[in-house]
Scaffold this motif. Structure first.
Motif, mmCIF file in Angstrom:
data_model
loop_
_atom_site.group_PDB
_atom_site.id
_atom_site.type_symbol
_atom_site.label_atom_id
_atom_site.label_comp_id
_atom_site.label_asym_id
_atom_site.label_seq_id
_atom_site.Cartn_x
_atom_site.Cartn_y
_atom_site.Cartn_z
ATOM 1 N N SER A 8 13.468 43.862 12.809
ATOM 2 C CA SER A 8 13.287 44.431 10.688
ATOM 3 C C SER A 8 14.774 44.009 10.738
ATOM 4 O O SER A 8 15.518 44.118 12.010
ATOM 5 N N PRO A 9 15.040 43.735 9.420
ATOM 6 C CA PRO A 9 16.553 43.672 9.192
ATOM 7 C C PRO A 9 17.170 44.778 9.482
ATOM 8 O O PRO A 9 18.055 44.927 9.262
ATOM 9 N N ILE A 10 16.539 46.042 9.336
ATOM 10 C CA ILE A 10 16.958 47.297 9.237
ATOM 11 C C ILE A 10 17.392 47.254 10.567
ATOM 12 O O ILE A 10 18.988 48.219 10.804
ATOM 13 N N THR A 11 16.800 46.763 11.540
ATOM 14 C CA THR A 11 16.393 47.073 13.017
ATOM 15 C C THR A 11 18.349 46.269 13.362
ATOM 16 O O THR A 11 19.041 46.853 13.871
ATOM 17 N N ILE A 12 18.333 45.370 12.917
ATOM 18 C CA ILE A 12 19.301 44.201 13.353
ATOM 19 C C ILE A 12 20.778 45.198 12.289
ATOM 20 O O ILE A 12 21.974 44.690 13.037
ATOM 21 N N GLY A 13 20.615 45.699 11.130
ATOM 22 C CA GLY A 13 21.511 45.832 10.629
ATOM 23 C C GLY A 13 22.186 47.251 11.662
ATOM 24 O O GLY A 13 23.577 47.663 11.659
ATOM 25 N N ARG A 14 20.862 48.197 11.596
ATOM 26 C CA ARG A 14 21.417 48.799 13.014
ATOM 27 C C ARG A 14 21.993 48.821 14.353
ATOM 28 O O ARG A 14 23.067 48.860 15.081
ATOM 29 N N GLN A 15 21.656 47.666 14.460
ATOM 30 C CA GLN A 15 22.670 47.290 15.612
ATOM 31 C C GLN A 15 24.227 46.787 15.627
ATOM 32 O O GLN A 15 25.315 47.071 16.128
ATOM 33 N N LEU A 16 24.039 46.133 14.530
ATOM 34 C CA LEU A 16 25.169 45.854 13.974
ATOM 35 C C LEU A 16 26.390 47.058 13.305
ATOM 36 O O LEU A 16 27.312 46.841 14.114
ATOM 37 N N GLY A 17 25.673 47.545 12.718
ATOM 38 C CA GLY A 17 26.619 48.668 13.227
ATOM 39 C C GLY A 17 27.434 49.557 14.326
ATOM 40 O O GLY A 17 28.669 49.990 14.400
ATOM 41 N N HIS A 18 26.481 49.655 15.316
ATOM 42 C CA HIS A 18 26.575 50.029 16.327
ATOM 43 C C HIS A 18 27.764 49.472 17.297
ATOM 44 O O HIS A 18 28.960 49.035 17.718
ATOM 45 N N THR A 19 27.292 48.123 17.042
ATOM 46 C CA THR A 19 28.644 47.343 17.233
ATOM 47 C C THR A 19 29.989 47.448 16.717
ATOM 48 O O THR A 19 31.270 47.812 17.352
ATOM 49 N N ALA A 20 30.090 47.283 15.607
ATOM 50 C CA ALA A 20 30.894 47.553 14.849
ATOM 51 C C ALA A 20 31.644 48.790 15.183
ATOM 52 O O ALA A 20 33.207 48.890 15.066
ATOM 53 N N HIS A 21 30.842 49.918 15.596
ATOM 54 C CA HIS A 21 31.507 51.221 15.984
ATOM 55 C C HIS A 21 32.140 50.764 17.120
ATOM 56 O O HIS A 21 33.363 51.862 17.448
#
Length: 520
Positions: free
Chosen positions: A483-496
């Motif tokens: 889902s887009p939420i899962t993809i966004g969460r992964q992108l957030g972890h990467t940005a962190h």
């Protein structure tokens, strides 16, 4: 005397080149050919002693400051570098002293190094060092002094690592070499400031035009050369490298760190005497550094268990007193101290191997009772003030970590973006080819002809298609169930993770340094 003075550094340099060429070509090998290296070395250094004496007598009679240029190296409309040598009493006197010490040490080395596997290599490097120090003392411009400065550092590195089969010798040589590069950076910075502000690299012009500089400019110029002098003369906080330098043969330790090279920083301060006299803050700093070095070396030397380490800390203490004398304005006293210490310390280090036999049975002189009761001082002395450990923690480890981060960035990002050579299959890997390799595509020149384009338009079409294929495989096909939420969460972890990487102290320092460079 112009041509005569030029031969003083040229003769040992010629001997070094001939011996090195004979050794590398295989002509000078074994005990049978030792006589050639010995005769060439002693003949060149003997002639140097005679020429140095003639130069001193001429300088005392004429009192001229320098000779006409011997060789024009670089000449531009607004910039000129020539090899020009001093013909004044003090450089000529130091040349005589150093040439005599070199003659004695080279004579001593003939029997000391007899039958050593690197006999010819030792004499080639020692001749190179002789040429470097004589050029350093005689050169009347900063470029010539810096060339001698660098060649002396290179010779030191080669002779500390003379016993190449010992890992500790190689490690110590590398540490000493890198520590001295800090001083070299200060020298180069001072050289650049001199040309930028005074338009010349001549020592005499620098001495005569100090009054045209502002107080801030004088302090900046003096600070740059002070770093160079402290690093070369093993002053605090660079004192630790001198003990590591004792890994080399005894003759090289005697002439390098007892007689000649360790005093190069004091000579540099003397060349800049007019500058420091108009920069009282830097004279105070020099005096403080010399005093700290003398006290530190005295305390650490009390607990050394081998003779060479004891002598080397006594050396740094004496050179620290010379810095203290320069900082207090006693320039002539510092020069007399330099000459006397060079003779005495060379002799002590030459006799170090036999000194233990001479003092066998003699009781050690105890320290004062008050000092003996200070257990913390005893531990600090044994650990040499933790000076090297502090430098490792403050400088070496952050730089090593920064280098590790930059290497990872280079390998995992830049190499994949711009392509890197892969010797295994002899091709250049690009971002698209990297993805094709992971998918199992054949990358031979004779295979997969359908995927190869020809001409500029064909290659552009091929690269665009491959890029879209990589994007589709990475973000569409692989993530079609997410889902887009899962993809966004992964992108957030990467940005962190990226933010934590950027906020590391060494990376912040690098980022600020890049911004400062870009602002210029």
């Amino acid at each position: 005397m112009n041509g005569v003075i030029a031969f003083i550094p040229l003769l040992p340099l010629t001997a070094a080149v001939l011996i090195a060429f004979g050794n590398f070509s295989g002509w000078l090998t074994g005990v049978e050919t030792e006589r050639f290296s010995v005769k060439l070395t002693m003949s060149s250094i003997g002639l140097v002693c005679l020429l140095a004496l003639a130069t001193l007598l001429n300088a005392l009679h004429n009192h001229s400051l320098d000779t006409p240029p011997v060789w024009h190296w670089l000449e531009l409309p607004d910039f000129k570098i020539s090899l020009q040598l001093f013909n004044s009493p003090l450089p000529s006197a130091l040349t005589c002293l150093f040439a005599l010490l070199l003659f004695i040490v080279m004579q001593f080395s003939i029997n000391y190094m007899h039958r050593e596997p690197g006999f010819h290599r030792f004499f080639a490097i020692l001749n190179l060092f002789a040429a470097a120090m004589l050029l350093l003392v005689l050169s009347s411009n900063m470029v010539g002094t810096f060339i001698g400065w660098e060649l002396a550092g290179l010779s030191s590195y080669l002779l500390i690592g003379y016993f190449q089969q010992r890992p500790m010798a190689v490690t110590n040589a590398t540490r000493v070499f890198l520590t001295n590069r800090i001083g070299d950076a200060g020298f180069i910075f001072g050289l650049g400031l001199s040309y930028s502000w005074l338009g010349s690299l001549e020592w005499q012009i620098l001495q005569e035009n100090i009054g045209h500089l502002t107080s801030a400019q004088r302090n900046a110029l003096a600070f740059s050369f002070t770093i160079a002098a402290c690093a070369k003369s093993a002053q605090w906080p660079f004192t630790h490298w001198l003990a590591r330098a004792m890994e080399g043969p005894t003759p090289s330790s005697s002439i390098f760190y007892g007689g000649i090279m360790v005093h190069a920083g004091v000579y540099l301060l003397w060349l800049l005497q007019p500058l420091f006299e108009q920069a009282p803050l830097m004279m105070l700093i020099i005096a403080a550094i010399g005093l700290i070095t003398a006290v530190y070396s005295f305390l650490v030397g009390l607990t050394q268990t081998d003779i060479k380490s004891s002598l080397v800390y006594a050396t740094s203490a004496q050179v620290g007193l010379m810095f203290l004398e320069c900082g207090l304005g006693f320039w002539q006293l510092a020069l007399w101290h330099l000459a006397a210490h060079a003779v005495v310390r060379s002799y002590l280090l030459l006799t170090a191997p036999s000194l233990m036999h001479k003092v066998h049975g003699s009781p050690i002189k105890p320290v004062s009772p008050k000092l003996a009761q200070l257990q913390w001082a005893y531990v600090a002395s044994l650990q040499r003030g933790w000076l090297e450990a502090l430098i490792d923690w403050a400088i070496i480890k952050p730089v090593r970590g920064l280098a590790h981060d930059l290497n990872n960035f280079d390998e995992h990002i830049l190499d994949r973006l711009i392509g890197a050579p892969l010797p295994a299959i002899r091709r250049i890997s690009s971002l698209a080819q990297f993805r094709e390799q992971k998918l199992g595509a054949r990358l031979d020149n004779d295979a997969d002809e359908f995927a190869q384009g020809s001409g500029l338009a064909g290659k552009l079409t091929q690269w665009c298609a491959t890029l879209f294929q990589w994007f589709e495989a990475r973000f569409v096909l692989r993530n079609h169930r997410k889902s887009p939420i899962t993809i966004g969460r992964q992108l957030g972890h990467t940005a962190h993770k990226f933010e934590r990487l950027i906020l590391r102290p060494r990376n912040l320092v690098l980022f600020v340094f890049i911004l400062l460079l870009s602002s210029f």
